[in-house]
Design a protein around this motif. Structure first.
Motif, PDB file in Angstrom:
ATOM      1  N   LYS A   2       0.537  15.238  -4.898  1.00 13.68           N
ATOM      2  CA  LYS A   2      -0.103  13.926  -4.862  1.00 13.68           C
ATOM      3  C   LYS A   2      -1.238  13.978  -3.846  1.00 13.68           C
ATOM      4  N   THR A  32       2.469   1.797  -3.406  1.00 13.26           N
ATOM      5  CA  THR A  32       1.524   2.354  -4.380  1.00 13.26           C
ATOM      6  C   THR A  32       1.291   3.834  -4.118  1.00 13.26           C
ATOM      7  N   PHE A  33       1.136   4.181  -2.857  1.00  8.34           N
ATOM      8  CA  PHE A  33       0.926   5.581  -2.495  1.00  8.34           C
ATOM      9  C   PHE A  33       2.095   6.449  -2.959  1.00  8.34           C
ATOM     10  N   TRP A  83      -7.427   7.758 -10.634  1.00  9.34           N
ATOM     11  CA  TRP A  83      -7.389   7.414  -9.207  1.00  9.34           C
ATOM     12  C   TRP A  83      -7.326   5.892  -9.067  1.00  9.34           C
ATOM     13  N   LYS A  84      -6.271   5.410  -8.442  1.00  9.50           N
ATOM     14  CA  LYS A  84      -6.076   3.967  -8.292  1.00  9.50           C
ATOM     15  C   LYS A  84      -6.563   3.515  -6.923  1.00  9.50           C
ATOM     16  N   ALA A 143      -4.074  11.355  -1.637  1.00  8.11           N
ATOM     17  CA  ALA A 143      -4.584  10.035  -1.260  1.00  8.11           C
ATOM     18  C   ALA A 143      -5.811  10.219  -0.384  1.00  8.11           C
ATOM     19  N   VAL A 176      -6.594   0.983  -3.865  1.00 12.56           N
ATOM     20  CA  VAL A 176      -5.752   0.003  -3.183  1.00 12.56           C
ATOM     21  C   VAL A 176      -6.517  -0.484  -1.965  1.00 12.56           C
ATOM     22  N   ARG A 184      -2.582   9.813  -7.629  1.00 13.76           N
ATOM     23  CA  ARG A 184      -3.936   9.843  -7.085  1.00 13.76           C
ATOM     24  C   ARG A 184      -4.298   8.431  -6.606  1.00 13.76           C
ATOM     25  N   THR A 185      -4.576   8.301  -5.295  1.00 11.98           N
ATOM     26  CA  THR A 185      -4.779   6.977  -4.720  1.00 11.98           C
ATOM     27  C   THR A 185      -5.982   6.968  -3.789  1.00 11.98           C
ATOM     28  N   THR A 236       0.836  -1.199   0.000  1.00  8.36           N
ATOM     29  CA  THR A 236       0.000   0.000   0.000  1.00  8.36           C
ATOM     30  C   THR A 236       0.869   1.247   0.000  1.00  8.36           C
ATOM     31  N   ILE A 249      -7.120   4.653  -0.797  1.00  9.03           N
ATOM     32  CA  ILE A 249      -6.532   3.620   0.055  1.00  9.03           C
ATOM     33  C   ILE A 249      -7.570   3.156   1.071  1.00  9.03           C
ATOM     34  N   GLU A 254       2.088   6.549  -7.093  1.00  8.72           N
ATOM     35  CA  GLU A 254       0.930   7.066  -7.824  1.00  8.72           C
ATOM     36  C   GLU A 254       0.622   8.505  -7.410  1.00  8.72           C
TER      37      GLU A 254
END
Length: 745
Positions: free
Chosen positions: A528, A246-247, A555-556, A530, A558, A252-253, A243, A255, A250
């Motif tokens: 960035k 990825t943060f 936006w991914k 999150a 996770v 845009r996340t 996690t 979580i 990326e």
């Protein structure tokens, strides 16, 4: 100092028009000496409610042979005479005196007695109490408290508190005297003579006062040990390595995970937007353990402008409320290091008064110091509502919005305007009353047709003659930023407007239809971003979050497994909620829970009426079990009730509505078990809900359901603290009879 009458009454209820006085206690006092006392029980001619007997100890047998109030009325009036009457929330007691035909104070136009309210004095001199209940504030300051809740005992307690407050006035630094006198000279406020005399005689009778109130000064300082000093580092659950990776990679996340960021490997400057103080404090502690410097920042409008404060004390005249507030601000400004509004406990009217003194332009000392400190910190903490407020432009940082499940609510609230007489009177005085007098005519004419409490300001209604008069009145208000704000809000094409009525007060509500544009603007300057919370989706479906915040495919999402530590216990053997036997079975269950837990128990019921009914049904059982039963609205307001619960959680059971959840941060550590009678969904006819679901195929499935699930999971996350063995009892049969129940349980 002139003589005063200290007075308290015990009554059969709260309504002076229908309830009766059953006891009165009064003391005539002057300069540290009790001159006379009056005390009597009265036969009210009606049965004394059980809860009153439980509170006061006064029984029907006690008053059977007591005189009726009218037999003692002349004696009471003679005892009081024309002297000032002092009490805590004294309007309650004088309201009953007047209903029993004892003269009222001149403010009501019916008598000659001044009213002196120790609660108002406390709000001025002690500006950040958790509750201004006499019982709570006396305990907080280590003052002697009589536990009997009888009239004379409460009168003696009020006298002690008044003397304590007099000493606080005596302690006002001499350098403030000139400004305070300047304020008092422009006012006819009832406390004027008290302040002037106490400041003039700063050292008079100081030793006698201290002796009378019995303060134990020797132990006041030094008893509160620094609990943080020498404390071992806490062990916090952190995001999984995948996690975190990825943060970091990326832009845009989303979580969905428990825990907090891993500050051991995060070296970039951060802004963390939070929703609750306990969660912020946990993250702040973890960051500091890893050597990160932190600062907290509010928007400029949440900081005092000393220039405005010292300019406004030259006003030509002041109302009583304005006088009280300005003295409160002068005293606080002398001691504060930050000038932050959240250091104060303000009532509804005071928020409007503070807004007049706020540093909206960000040009005064407190905001400048705050922003300079924040820019040097590794991590800046913001409340979520501050994200969208003007004056905050934090560039070249990474933004983590934690507790993001209910971000919609915070963005909505930050961008909303709610105007009433009490919020506009500080700016426009009697013109605010004229404005809402016209609004009342408009509301009565167009709002009564459907019997709805909310009157939508549709394009058709905005063209009516009545609304034209309201608009013209607003345009003719004195020029100021507040007037410009009102007109801009009314003309905002993206806003939803309606008039609501609550507790006989009208409010003009102007609320954003959507929050996606607000979110985009508030986050535009961050490198960035999150969004983080333990639950942000319905089993991986993040449609609600993407729709409401306008999140695109960049936006991914996770997700990592997150198990809440609470034990969820559905009570599936309860009858149907609308059946005749439902309430009795619920009460039976509550008794079982009281027997099992004894205390640390929160019972969430559907409504204020349900609080009253549940309280009445459990009172005898709880009393016999030695448990302190508390009900919001019965034992006091939310602040007092929370304070009483926190004093003795092991032996307290609290009954409240879901509105109490806004105060959960104050008591969550003391709650070991919670019973939820009914999951709260948005009211389907709420104007905002209607507007935000109008374009959806299923307003319930696509909006109301995910909001209810996320709200419920956020509640569970708050309760899931360090204490093991916490339990959540679910009494809502819909959770196992409806398909959507799977998302909750």
């Amino acid at each position: 100092m002139q003589p005063f009458i200290f007075l308290d009454t015990e009554t059969t209820g709260h309504n002076p028009d229908i309830d009766k006085i059953i006891e009165i206690g009064a003391i005539k006092w002057q300069d540290g000496k009790i001159l006379d006392r009056f005390e009597s029980l009265f036969n009210p001619g009606v049965p004394i409610p059980y809860e009153i007997t439980l509170l006061t100890g006064i029984t029907n047998e006690d008053v059977r042979d007591a005189p009726q109030f009218k037999e003692k009325r002349d004696e009471i009036a003679e005892f009081i005479g024309d002297l000032p009457i002092v009490g805590h929330n004294i309007q309650f007691d004088t309201g009953f005196l007047h209903s029993h035909h004892v003269p009222a104070p001149p403010a009501a136009g019916r008598g000659t007695n001044l009213e002196i309210d120790t609660c108002i004095l406390a709000r001025m001199l002690l500006p950040n109490e958790s509750s201004y209940s006499l019982e709570v504030v006396m305990r907080h300051h280590g003052l002697p408290l009589r536990e009997s809740h009888r009239a004379m005992a409460d009168t003696e307690t009020t006298l002690d508190f008044f003397i304590f407050l007099l000493e606080k006035i005596r302690e006002i630094p001499k350098e403030l005297h000139e400004d305070i006198r300047r304020v008092l000279d422009k006012s006819g406020w009832w406390g004027k003579e008290i302040f002037e005399e106490m400041m003039e005689n700063k050292n008079a009778r100081k030793q006698e006062v201290r002796k009378e109130i019995g303060r134990q000064e020797a132990g006041e300082d030094g008893e509160k040990a620094d609990t943080k000093a020498g404390a071992a580092d806490e062990d916090f659950k952190i995001w999984a390595p995948a996690t975190t990776e990825t943060f970091l990679s990326e832009e845009r996340t989303i979580i969905e995970a428990g825990g907090i960021p891993d500050f051991k490997i995060m070296n970039e400057p951060l802004v963390i937007a939070y929703r609750s103080n306990p969660h912020k404090e946990k993250i702040q502690t973890a960051a500091q353990q890893h050597g990160k410097s932190t600062a907290e920042l509010l928007s400029p409008s949440r900081y005092l402008s000393p220039k405005k404060l010292h300019n406004i004390i030259t006003a030509r005249e002041l109302t009583d409320g304005g006088t009280q507030f300005l003295i409160k601000m002068l005293l606080w400004e002398h001691s504060t290091q930050t000038g932050r509004q959240d250091e104060l406990r303000l009532d509804r009217e005071e928020y409007g008064l503070f807004d007049i003194l706020a540093d909206h332009s960000g040009e005064d000392i407190y905001w400048i110091k705050a922003i300079e400190s924040a820019e040097k910190a590794d991590i800046i903490f913001l409340h979520q509502q501050a994200l969208s407020e003007n004056g905050l432009t934090l560039k070249n940082r990474t933004l983590i919005i934690t507790e993001a499940a209910l971000l919609e609510d915070e963005l909505t609230q930050a961008a909303s305007h709610h105007y009433s007489v009490s919020t506009l009177a500080p700016y426009f005085k009697e013109k605010a009353e004229i404005l809402f007098g016209l609004a009342g005519i408009f509301y009565e004419k167009y709002g009564g047709r459907e019997g709805s409490e909310d009157l939508m300001l549709t394009p058709h209604l905005l063209q009516t003659l009545e609304w034209g008069r309201i608009r013209a009145t607003i345009e003719n208000l004195p020029e100021c930023k507040k007037k410009q704000e009102i007109l801009a809000a009314l003309d905002d094409p993206a806003a939803l407007r309606w008039i609501s009525s609550f507790a006989e007060q009208l409010t003009i509500n102007i609320v954003p239809r959507e929050v996606a544009a607000i979110f985009a603007q508030a986050t535009a300057n961050y490198k960035k971003i999150a969004l983080h919370d333990g639950t942000l989706t319905l089993g991986g479906d993040d449609t609600y979050l993407r729709n409401i915040l306008g999140l695109n495919a960049s936006w991914k999402l996770v997700r990592e497994p997150y198990a809440n530590g609470l034990e969820i216990i559905p009570k599936q053997d309860l009858p149907y909620a609308m059946s005749a036997e439902y309430f009795s079975e619920v009460i039976k269950l509550y008794r079982e829970l009281i027997a099992e837990h004894k205390g640390r128990l929160l019972l969430l019921v559907n409504s204020r009426k349900a609080v009253e009914a549940t309280f009445q049904a459990l009172l005898n059982y709880a009393t016999e079990a030695g448990v302190h039963l508390l009900g919001v609205g019965i034992s006091g307001g939310a602040g007092k009730t929370c304070a009483l619960f926190k004093e003795n959680p092991d032996n307290s059971v609290l009954i409240a509505t879901p509105r109490m959840l806004s105060h959960l941060d104050e008591i969550q550590d003391g709650v070991q078990a919670i019973a939820i009678q009914k999951i709260a969904f948005d009211f389907p006819n709420n104007p905002l809900v209607l507007a935000r679901t109008a374009h959806l195929q299923s307003g319930f499935g696509q909006y109301s359901l995910p909001r209810a699930v996320l709200s419920f999971k956020s509640l569970l996350a708050k309760l899931d603290g360090h204490s093991a063995g916490k339990k959540c009892y679910l009494l809502d049969s819909r959770l196992w009879t409806k398909d959507y129940g799977k998302w909750f349980v």
